[in-house]
Design an enzyme around this catalytic site. Structure first.
Site, PDB file in Angstrom:
ATOM      1  N   ARG A  25      47.587  40.819  25.107  1.00 50.76           N
ATOM      2  CA  ARG A  25      47.704  41.913  26.061  1.00 50.76           C
ATOM      3  C   ARG A  25      48.578  43.046  25.516  1.00 50.76           C
ATOM      4  NH1 ARG A  25      46.683  38.548  30.945  1.00 50.76           N
ATOM      5  NH2 ARG A  25      46.774  39.760  32.849  1.00 50.76           N
TER       6      ARG A  25
ATOM      7  N   LYS B 146      37.267  38.205  34.179  1.00 52.77           N
ATOM      8  CA  LYS B 146      37.414  37.409  32.946  1.00 52.77           C
ATOM      9  C   LYS B 146      37.383  35.916  33.261  1.00 52.77           C
ATOM     10  CE  LYS B 146      41.329  39.274  31.533  1.00 52.77           C
ATOM     11  NZ  LYS B 146      41.613  40.262  32.593  1.00 52.77           N
TER      12      LYS B 146
ATOM     13  N   ARG C 259      46.664  34.301  45.203  1.00 49.74           N
ATOM     14  CA  ARG C 259      47.746  34.361  44.217  1.00 49.74           C
ATOM     15  C   ARG C 259      48.841  35.298  44.706  1.00 49.74           C
ATOM     16  NH1 ARG C 259      45.035  35.404  38.403  1.00 49.74           N
ATOM     17  NH2 ARG C 259      46.841  36.767  38.328  1.00 49.74           N
TER      18      ARG C 259
ATOM     19  N   ARG D  37      50.186  46.075  37.984  1.00 49.96           N
ATOM     20  CA  ARG D  37      49.462  45.385  36.907  1.00 49.96           C
ATOM     21  C   ARG D  37      48.501  46.345  36.202  1.00 49.96           C
ATOM     22  NH1 ARG D  37      47.156  40.522  40.140  1.00 49.96           N
ATOM     23  NH2 ARG D  37      46.227  39.840  38.185  1.00 49.96           N
TER      24      ARG D  37
ATOM     25  N   ARG E  27      40.515  38.462  46.402  1.00 47.70           N
ATOM     26  CA  ARG E  27      40.306  37.281  45.565  1.00 47.70           C
ATOM     27  C   ARG E  27      40.997  36.053  46.173  1.00 47.70           C
ATOM     28  NH1 ARG E  27      41.293  37.924  39.252  1.00 47.70           N
ATOM     29  NH2 ARG E  27      43.488  38.195  39.761  1.00 47.70           N
TER      30      ARG E  27
HETATM   31  P1  AMP Z   1      46.324  36.780  34.597  1.00 53.37           P
HETATM   32  O1  AMP Z   1      46.036  35.535  35.344  1.00 53.37           O
HETATM   33  O2  AMP Z   1      45.726  36.804  33.225  1.00 53.37           O
HETATM   34  O3  AMP Z   1      45.996  38.026  35.390  1.00 53.37           O
HETATM   35  O4  AMP Z   1      47.924  36.823  34.372  1.00 53.37           O
HETATM   36  C1  AMP Z   1      48.814  36.855  35.457  1.00 53.37           C
HETATM   37  C2  AMP Z   1      50.154  37.409  35.011  1.00 53.37           C
HETATM   38  O5  AMP Z   1      50.710  36.574  33.996  1.00 53.37           O
HETATM   39  C3  AMP Z   1      50.131  38.805  34.404  1.00 53.37           C
HETATM   40  O6  AMP Z   1      50.174  39.830  35.384  1.00 53.37           O
HETATM   41  C4  AMP Z   1      51.382  38.785  33.529  1.00 53.37           C
HETATM   42  O7  AMP Z   1      52.555  38.929  34.302  1.00 53.37           O
HETATM   43  C5  AMP Z   1      51.370  37.349  32.993  1.00 53.37           C
HETATM   44  N1  AMP Z   1      50.593  37.237  31.716  1.00 53.37           N
HETATM   45  C6  AMP Z   1      49.441  36.541  31.515  1.00 53.37           C
HETATM   46  N2  AMP Z   1      49.030  36.644  30.250  1.00 53.37           N
HETATM   47  C7  AMP Z   1      49.934  37.443  29.615  1.00 53.37           C
HETATM   48  C8  AMP Z   1      50.051  37.966  28.298  1.00 53.37           C
HETATM   49  N3  AMP Z   1      49.154  37.678  27.342  1.00 53.37           N
HETATM   50  N4  AMP Z   1      51.126  38.757  28.023  1.00 53.37           N
HETATM   51  C9  AMP Z   1      52.040  39.064  28.961  1.00 53.37           C
HETATM   52  N5  AMP Z   1      51.991  38.615  30.228  1.00 53.37           N
HETATM   53  C10 AMP Z   1      50.942  37.817  30.565  1.00 53.37           C
END
Ligand code: AMP
Length: 208
Positions: A90, A15, A152, A163, A124
């Site tokens: 999400r 994404k 990360r 996740r 990554r």
């Molecule tokens: P991402 O970079 O989008 O993979 O997000 C990293 C982490 O941030 C996720 O594993 C969640 O812990 C948190 N996170 C990001 N976006 C959301 C969301 N819309 N709702 C809940 N947790 C989120």
């Protein structure tokens, strides 16, 4: 086109990588809740510190926190013509809240099977200066920036499994939710970055 686009898919679907193309094609700003949360963690704000516990465990941050962040972000001037949501919504409650404050015109779903995701995420790497995303095998970074690359903290195999579990339990049902509303466009994300990019471009040109 006015209205917002949602970029949907499991963690590691690409994404963040594909968002750049959509921003270029549509002029809409990217709104990534993951990036916003990581910025709050870096700042050490109370919200950031609370969110970090969930993120490091591979769990979703509570809906109220996320919805608050989005409400604030959508009030900025550059969001008036719609944005590109990356990693949001999400959960169904997040999508319901979003419905009340913005118009979603399409949802581009990048589909990748679980077994491909673990290899993608564990390899990554991110450029700590620009935020650009690379992969040790599929998209190696130029040698001159190798000392800026970071992994990360939530990109370990154990956290990826959590996740993915959170994704299947809480996020995947949103595909049906948006499909019922006639908004879902599915893309095969299990291909090279360029191939996926071409499919993303084709989808975007259909909705513009
Ligand atoms: P991402 O970079 O989008 O993979 O997000 C990293 C982490 O941030 C996720 O594993 C969640 O812990 C948190 N996170 C990001 N976006 C959301 C969301 N819309 N709702 C809940 N947790 C989120």
């Amino acid at each position: 086109m006015t209205g917002s686009i949602v970029l949907f898919g499991p963690p590691g679907a690409g994404k963040g990588t594909q968002a750049g193309r959509i921003v270029e094609l549509t002029g809409k700003p990217q709104v990534s809740t993951g990036d916003m949360l990581r910025a709050a963690v870096k700042l050490g704000s109370p919200m950031g510190m609370a969110a970090k516990e969930f993120m490091d465990a591979g769990l979703l941050v509570p809906d109220e926190v996320i919805i608050g962040l989005i409400q604030e972000r959508l009030q900025e001037d550059d969001a008036k013509q719609g944005v590109l949501f990356d990693g949001f919504p999400r959960t169904i409650p997040q999508a319901e809240s979003l419905d009340k404050i913005a118009t979603v015109s399409s949802v581009i779903s990048i589909e990748v099977p679980d077994d491909a995701i673990v290899e993608r995420i564990v390899g990554r790497r991110m450029d700590s200066e620009t935020g650009d995303i690379y992969h040790v095998k599929f998209n190696p970074a130029p040698a001159e920036i190798s000392d800026r690359l970071i992994q990360r903290p939530d990109d370990t195999e154990e956290t990826v499994r959590s996740r993915l579990e959170a994704y299947h339990a809480q996020t995947a049902p949103l595909a049906d939710w948006y499909s019922e509303r006639g908004l879902l466009i599915k893309i095969d994300g299990n291909a090279s970055i360029n191939k996926v990019g071409d499919s993303v471009e084709a989808a975007v040109s259909r909705i513009l």
